[in-house]
Write an enzyme that holds these catalytic residues in place. Sequence first.
Site, PDB file in Angstrom:
ATOM      1  N   HIS A  49       0.834  -1.206   0.000  1.00  0.00           N
ATOM      2  CA  HIS A  49       0.000   0.000   0.000  1.00  0.00           C
ATOM      3  C   HIS A  49       0.869   1.257   0.000  1.00  0.00           C
ATOM      4  O   HIS A  49       0.615   2.217  -0.739  1.00  0.00           O
ATOM      5  CB  HIS A  49      -0.908  -0.031   1.236  1.00  0.00           C
ATOM      6  CG  HIS A  49      -1.938   1.044   1.268  1.00  0.00           C
ATOM      7  ND1 HIS A  49      -2.626   1.368   2.425  1.00  0.00           N
ATOM      8  CD2 HIS A  49      -2.413   1.893   0.316  1.00  0.00           C
ATOM      9  CE1 HIS A  49      -3.470   2.348   2.171  1.00  0.00           C
ATOM     10  NE2 HIS A  49      -3.362   2.688   0.899  1.00  0.00           N
ATOM     11  N   GLU A  52       2.422   1.822  -3.458  1.00  0.00           N
ATOM     12  CA  GLU A  52       1.427   2.391  -4.382  1.00  0.00           C
ATOM     13  C   GLU A  52       1.350   3.907  -4.221  1.00  0.00           C
ATOM     14  O   GLU A  52       1.354   4.658  -5.198  1.00  0.00           O
ATOM     15  CB  GLU A  52       0.066   1.747  -4.133  1.00  0.00           C
ATOM     16  CG  GLU A  52      -1.084   2.388  -4.900  1.00  0.00           C
ATOM     17  CD  GLU A  52      -2.294   2.650  -4.030  1.00  0.00           C
ATOM     18  OE1 GLU A  52      -2.725   3.818  -3.960  1.00  0.00           O
ATOM     19  OE2 GLU A  52      -2.806   1.702  -3.413  1.00  0.00           O
ATOM     20  N   HIS A  53       1.286   4.383  -2.975  1.00  0.00           N
ATOM     21  CA  HIS A  53       1.251   5.826  -2.721  1.00  0.00           C
ATOM     22  C   HIS A  53       2.519   6.511  -3.222  1.00  0.00           C
ATOM     23  O   HIS A  53       2.477   7.568  -3.855  1.00  0.00           O
ATOM     24  CB  HIS A  53       1.101   6.086  -1.216  1.00  0.00           C
ATOM     25  CG  HIS A  53      -0.306   6.025  -0.722  1.00  0.00           C
ATOM     26  ND1 HIS A  53      -0.897   7.056  -0.048  1.00  0.00           N
ATOM     27  CD2 HIS A  53      -1.254   5.051  -0.815  1.00  0.00           C
ATOM     28  CE1 HIS A  53      -2.133   6.723   0.271  1.00  0.00           C
ATOM     29  NE2 HIS A  53      -2.368   5.502  -0.172  1.00  0.00           N
ATOM     30  N   GLU A 130      -5.419   7.247   7.024  1.00  0.00           N
ATOM     31  CA  GLU A 130      -6.408   6.370   6.386  1.00  0.00           C
ATOM     32  C   GLU A 130      -6.803   5.244   7.332  1.00  0.00           C
ATOM     33  O   GLU A 130      -7.985   4.910   7.467  1.00  0.00           O
ATOM     34  CB  GLU A 130      -5.837   5.768   5.100  1.00  0.00           C
ATOM     35  CG  GLU A 130      -5.818   6.695   3.906  1.00  0.00           C
ATOM     36  CD  GLU A 130      -5.454   5.946   2.630  1.00  0.00           C
ATOM     37  OE1 GLU A 130      -5.970   4.821   2.431  1.00  0.00           O
ATOM     38  OE2 GLU A 130      -4.647   6.468   1.852  1.00  0.00           O
TER      39      GLU A 130
END
Length: 768
Positions: A49, A52-53, A130
């Site tokens: 994750h 990806e950012h 998040e």
Amino acid sequence: MDQNQRLLRLCNGFELHLSHQPGASQSAALLQVKAGSYDEPARWSGLAHLLEHLLFSGGEQFPGQQRLMPWVQSLGGQVNATTLAYRTAYFWQVPANCLGDGMARLKDMVLHPQLTAAAIAQESRVIDAEYRLLQQHLPALTEAALLHSIENPACFRDFHVGSLACFGEDTALLRQALVAFHARYYVSQNAQLRLSGPQSLDELEEMARQFVAGWPEGTARAAEPLPQLAAAPHAQLKQNGPQQLWISWLIQRSDDVIRDAVTLLREFALDAAPGSLLAQLREQGFCREISFHWLSTGDNSCWPAVKFITDTPDQLLAAWQQWLAQLAETSPQQQAHYQQLALRRFHHLTPLEKVRQQTLGFAPESAIPHLDQLLPLLKESVCLWVSPDAPTQTCVTQGYTLSRSSWSLPSMSLEVRWKFTFYPQPLPEPAPAVLADGAGLLHLKPDSWPATLLLRPAWHCSPDAVRGRALAEQLGGSFAWLRHLGGEAEWAEVQGIWQFTLQLPANHSAAQWLMTQIADALVSTSPAHPLPPESIALRQLLAALPGVLLASTGSGQWQGALLGGDRTLAQQLAARMAVLPPLEEVEKARPARQMQPIAHPGNENALLLFIPLLDATPASLLALQVLARCYEPLFFQRLRVELQVGYAVTCRYLRCGDRDGVLLAAQSPDVPIATLLAEFKAFLRNMTAQIAQLTQEDIQQHVQRLLHEAQGQNIATTLQRTLRREAGLAELPEETNTQLTAVDLLGLHQQLLSQRRQWRMLFSRGKQ
């Protein structure tokens, strides 16, 4: 495969899916890498994750504002990414002539990420925010409760979102892990690229091959292990909100045939025509909504699920089992009919939504249905019951603490013996024909087919969301019936206004029957269910904005525009329009306060600022949209990257409630509303210098893109634009040689800053 599609598997393992979309004004790209959260090392929860950012932080060739995300934003395009269990996908859409430039940026960021210490620290904090938000996000908690039914492999229960605690304080060590993960999985053997747009297949292939050149080959990732269910997989989850029943199936196959069959199953289940599963469940009060989801997809297994909003799981389970049994008896002709409906649904999507559905969702890939291969695999299901009344039993899974416990399926109620209708079926009796002279209905391009009707309330008027959704549910059966005849119908909120968009078949009786159903629905008193709050505070503010801007929450007038159709059809529609009743009594909106709190149960701070354009003209509307294109990437850079207020930041042009303006919005777990507002104002003040530095070439590029995009809008948007011009409301200029200067933009920018009394601010303050 049809002549507008091309599939290539290159010798280095890269897979290319190309789609020629004649007439499209936009192009889309989606890169999928076969590596996701379940592939990351146990030491580094959230690593996939985080990577990806970080890739969006830019590469070697396109740093700063030239990298993919701000570049797409400056074009008014869309860009996003998602990390799934075994896949990561990056997808975006831009004007068609910009696809090649976007591909260069995508390749740069994916193959040559910088992974700086500053970017790692920044995105680690964003992911931590998040994760804190997801702790109260019902869809995330529900998914975690479902995935907990998998006992092996353990990754289905492990934490994968990521947090500051997981990433630790040693940035150098974290960077080493990111580099190793990237080198292992971001290789051609694991990659798939989809391109869609008006370019020819040869042109798309040339772009794709340029993108693939230079990719490291590496080693293909091994197929993931088959998931194994726990001994007692059925569960219940205690959660506030509407009660839900989830029925899912862990299928030990994941080929195109099975995924295509699931898409066909979905098309049957979503049918709301009279006699269908959904229509009868609604009539009995057993279910209001059905939706389909993929819980997991891998190389050798997939896990589809269907969600029912219901208070009666026993009745629902009985109806569902009887429906599946009757579905198995449908004829090849009926299955082919629903397959065509699924193909039509798919073809109405934007290029971006098409590539997303083909990779991550429900896209029919074949004209031949394969339902017979799927139905035998649906005998064993995994169920989850979500209810505020479920027993409290603590379960920790995927980093969430849930009130999850085992559940014994209720005895299926046999009070109702169900008999379902599958289509096609004969046409209902039409209403008596009536004619009018066409007054009140604007008729464009007569005697062409198909015919599309846009029907909407008076300007600045609309029913509220509760009434609008009640009407959508009530008319769903009539709209679904029209689909079976080759038409399409929708009653939906568009730019804050609820309106009808009807694509009518050449059968005049069908059009008359449908308009009668609409008129009957508008005078009915069907129950309107209160809407549950949005799980994301910023979405709640956006949902509330139309009510702030509208002059009325009702309308005694209807206006329409018809594109195509013959004179008789126009006369019949005009006559039906003349007798349409008001949606409800016209209720004048109270003068809006400049700053209004909006209730939300979350614990984050969200602020929405809408700056309206006063006394709009075509020229000022064009200048407003150019300004918004200039604002958008810089606003994101300032609040999301530099100030790091949170992961939810947006700025764009918006038409809402028939009013044009600029929207600025942000959501933060810890920044107070007053600080957010101060930063919004500071950003707008600082934009004065940025606008003054724009070259005439920069401005005209924005102008030409906007005018080109306006020409490529869909039929409903074209009809809306025509109605507005007829009423003297501003639309973008029709002249393609329109000129704007920095002086024009500065003048409008200063005007927006000076009219603060007209600003509308909505805020949702977190629990203190």
